[in-house]
Motif scaffolding. Structure first.
Motif, PDB file in Angstrom:
ATOM      1  N   VAL A  66       0.855  -1.181   0.000  1.00  0.00           N
ATOM      2  CA  VAL A  66       0.000   0.000   0.000  1.00  0.00           C
ATOM      3  C   VAL A  66       0.895   1.236   0.000  1.00  0.00           C
ATOM      4  O   VAL A  66       1.928   1.264   0.663  1.00  0.00           O
ATOM      5  CB  VAL A  66      -0.972   0.013   1.211  1.00  0.00           C
ATOM      6  CG1 VAL A  66      -0.240   0.098   2.536  1.00  0.00           C
ATOM      7  CG2 VAL A  66      -1.964   1.156   1.089  1.00  0.00           C
ATOM      8  N   LEU A  67       0.499   2.231  -0.791  1.00  0.00           N
ATOM      9  CA  LEU A  67       1.146   3.537  -0.790  1.00  0.00           C
ATOM     10  C   LEU A  67       0.172   4.507  -0.150  1.00  0.00           C
ATOM     11  O   LEU A  67      -0.983   4.582  -0.575  1.00  0.00           O
ATOM     12  CB  LEU A  67       1.396   4.028  -2.222  1.00  0.00           C
ATOM     13  CG  LEU A  67       2.718   3.722  -2.867  1.00  0.00           C
ATOM     14  CD1 LEU A  67       2.665   2.372  -3.522  1.00  0.00           C
ATOM     15  CD2 LEU A  67       3.001   4.782  -3.879  1.00  0.00           C
ATOM     16  N   VAL A  68       0.625   5.216   0.869  1.00  0.00           N
ATOM     17  CA  VAL A  68      -0.217   6.232   1.487  1.00  0.00           C
ATOM     18  C   VAL A  68       0.375   7.600   1.198  1.00  0.00           C
ATOM     19  O   VAL A  68       1.581   7.749   1.028  1.00  0.00           O
ATOM     20  CB  VAL A  68      -0.402   6.015   3.009  1.00  0.00           C
ATOM     21  CG1 VAL A  68      -1.163   4.745   3.284  1.00  0.00           C
ATOM     22  CG2 VAL A  68       0.919   6.015   3.736  1.00  0.00           C
ATOM     23  N   ASP A  69      -0.504   8.595   1.144  1.00  0.00           N
ATOM     24  CA  ASP A  69      -0.095   9.948   0.789  1.00  0.00           C
ATOM     25  C   ASP A  69      -0.699  10.921   1.792  1.00  0.00           C
ATOM     26  O   ASP A  69      -1.815  10.706   2.275  1.00  0.00           O
ATOM     27  CB  ASP A  69      -0.591  10.267  -0.629  1.00  0.00           C
ATOM     28  CG  ASP A  69      -0.010  11.554  -1.182  1.00  0.00           C
ATOM     29  OD1 ASP A  69       1.041  12.004  -0.687  1.00  0.00           O
ATOM     30  OD2 ASP A  69      -0.623  12.120  -2.094  1.00  0.00           O
ATOM     31  N   GLY A  70       0.030  11.960   2.089  1.00  0.00           N
ATOM     32  CA  GLY A  70      -0.447  12.977   3.017  1.00  0.00           C
ATOM     33  C   GLY A  70       0.709  13.812   3.512  1.00  0.00           C
ATOM     34  O   GLY A  70       1.807  13.772   2.960  1.00  0.00           O
ATOM     35  N   LEU A  71       0.447  14.577   4.554  1.00  0.00           N
ATOM     36  CA  LEU A  71       1.501  15.376   5.169  1.00  0.00           C
ATOM     37  C   LEU A  71       2.523  14.457   5.818  1.00  0.00           C
ATOM     38  O   LEU A  71       2.166  13.389   6.349  1.00  0.00           O
ATOM     39  CB  LEU A  71       0.911  16.328   6.200  1.00  0.00           C
ATOM     40  CG  LEU A  71      -0.076  17.363   5.661  1.00  0.00           C
ATOM     41  CD1 LEU A  71      -0.680  18.170   6.810  1.00  0.00           C
ATOM     42  CD2 LEU A  71       0.604  18.286   4.656  1.00  0.00           C
ATOM     43  N   LEU A  72       3.786  14.862   5.790  1.00  0.00           N
ATOM     44  CA  LEU A  72       4.879  14.013   6.257  1.00  0.00           C
ATOM     45  C   LEU A  72       4.640  13.425   7.657  1.00  0.00           C
ATOM     46  O   LEU A  72       4.748  12.206   7.827  1.00  0.00           O
ATOM     47  CB  LEU A  72       6.205  14.772   6.196  1.00  0.00           C
ATOM     48  CG  LEU A  72       7.449  13.987   6.572  1.00  0.00           C
ATOM     49  CD1 LEU A  72       7.640  12.782   5.667  1.00  0.00           C
ATOM     50  CD2 LEU A  72       8.672  14.888   6.513  1.00  0.00           C
ATOM     51  N   PRO A  73       4.283  14.228   8.669  1.00  0.00           N
ATOM     52  CA  PRO A  73       4.077  13.623   9.996  1.00  0.00           C
ATOM     53  C   PRO A  73       2.922  12.612  10.012  1.00  0.00           C
ATOM     54  O   PRO A  73       2.986  11.609  10.727  1.00  0.00           O
ATOM     55  CB  PRO A  73       3.751  14.809  10.910  1.00  0.00           C
ATOM     56  CG  PRO A  73       4.059  16.039  10.140  1.00  0.00           C
ATOM     57  CD  PRO A  73       4.134  15.675   8.696  1.00  0.00           C
ATOM     58  N   ASP A  74       1.892  12.870   9.203  1.00  0.00           N
ATOM     59  CA  ASP A  74       0.763  11.943   9.140  1.00  0.00           C
ATOM     60  C   ASP A  74       1.160  10.633   8.462  1.00  0.00           C
ATOM     61  O   ASP A  74       0.758   9.550   8.896  1.00  0.00           O
ATOM     62  CB  ASP A  74      -0.417  12.573   8.396  1.00  0.00           C
ATOM     63  CG  ASP A  74      -0.994  13.776   9.128  1.00  0.00           C
ATOM     64  OD1 ASP A  74      -0.849  13.847  10.374  1.00  0.00           O
ATOM     65  OD2 ASP A  74      -1.572  14.651   8.460  1.00  0.00           O
TER      66      ASP A  74
END
Length: 109
Positions: A40-48
């Motif tokens: 799985v690839l997740v995307d979002g803000l770095l800390p998240d």
């Protein structure tokens, strides 16, 4: 990116990750043409994303976790290719802006 053996394990990890922090699933591959592995690839803000990887890896467990990678500040061209899909047959040829070309030594004769 989280990679594991088997779809059920990955689904459980991805579910926990997206419920735990505000990230989105950019792609998920469930064992198809991967020799039983899934990712799985997740995307979002770095800390998240970091928190999502922690949550997912904990849910998978050390014995089933194949790999875990954080790709901070992903290049725009690479991001576009990943969003288009991780299968080689879907991957179009890409020439990044500013790519250098080497002259073919044999063509000049």
């Amino acid at each position: 990116i989280l990679e594991t053996h088997g779809a059920p394990t990955l689904l459980r990890a991805a579910d926990a990750a997206v419920k735990g922090v505000p990230v989105r699933i950019a792609e998920i591959r469930l064992s198809d043409d991967l020799g039983g592995r899934a990712y799985v690839l997740v995307d979002g803000l770095l800390p998240d994303v970091e928190a999502a990887l922690d949550i997912g890896a904990e849910r998978i467990g050390e014995d089933r976790l194949r790999d875990r990678r954080l790709l901070p500040r992903l290049d725009g061209d690479l991001r576009r290719l990943l969003v288009a899909g991780g299968e080689f047959r879907r991957c179009e040829g890409l020439e990044p802006a500013g790519a250098e070309h080497l002259e073919d030594e044999h063509a000049s004769g």
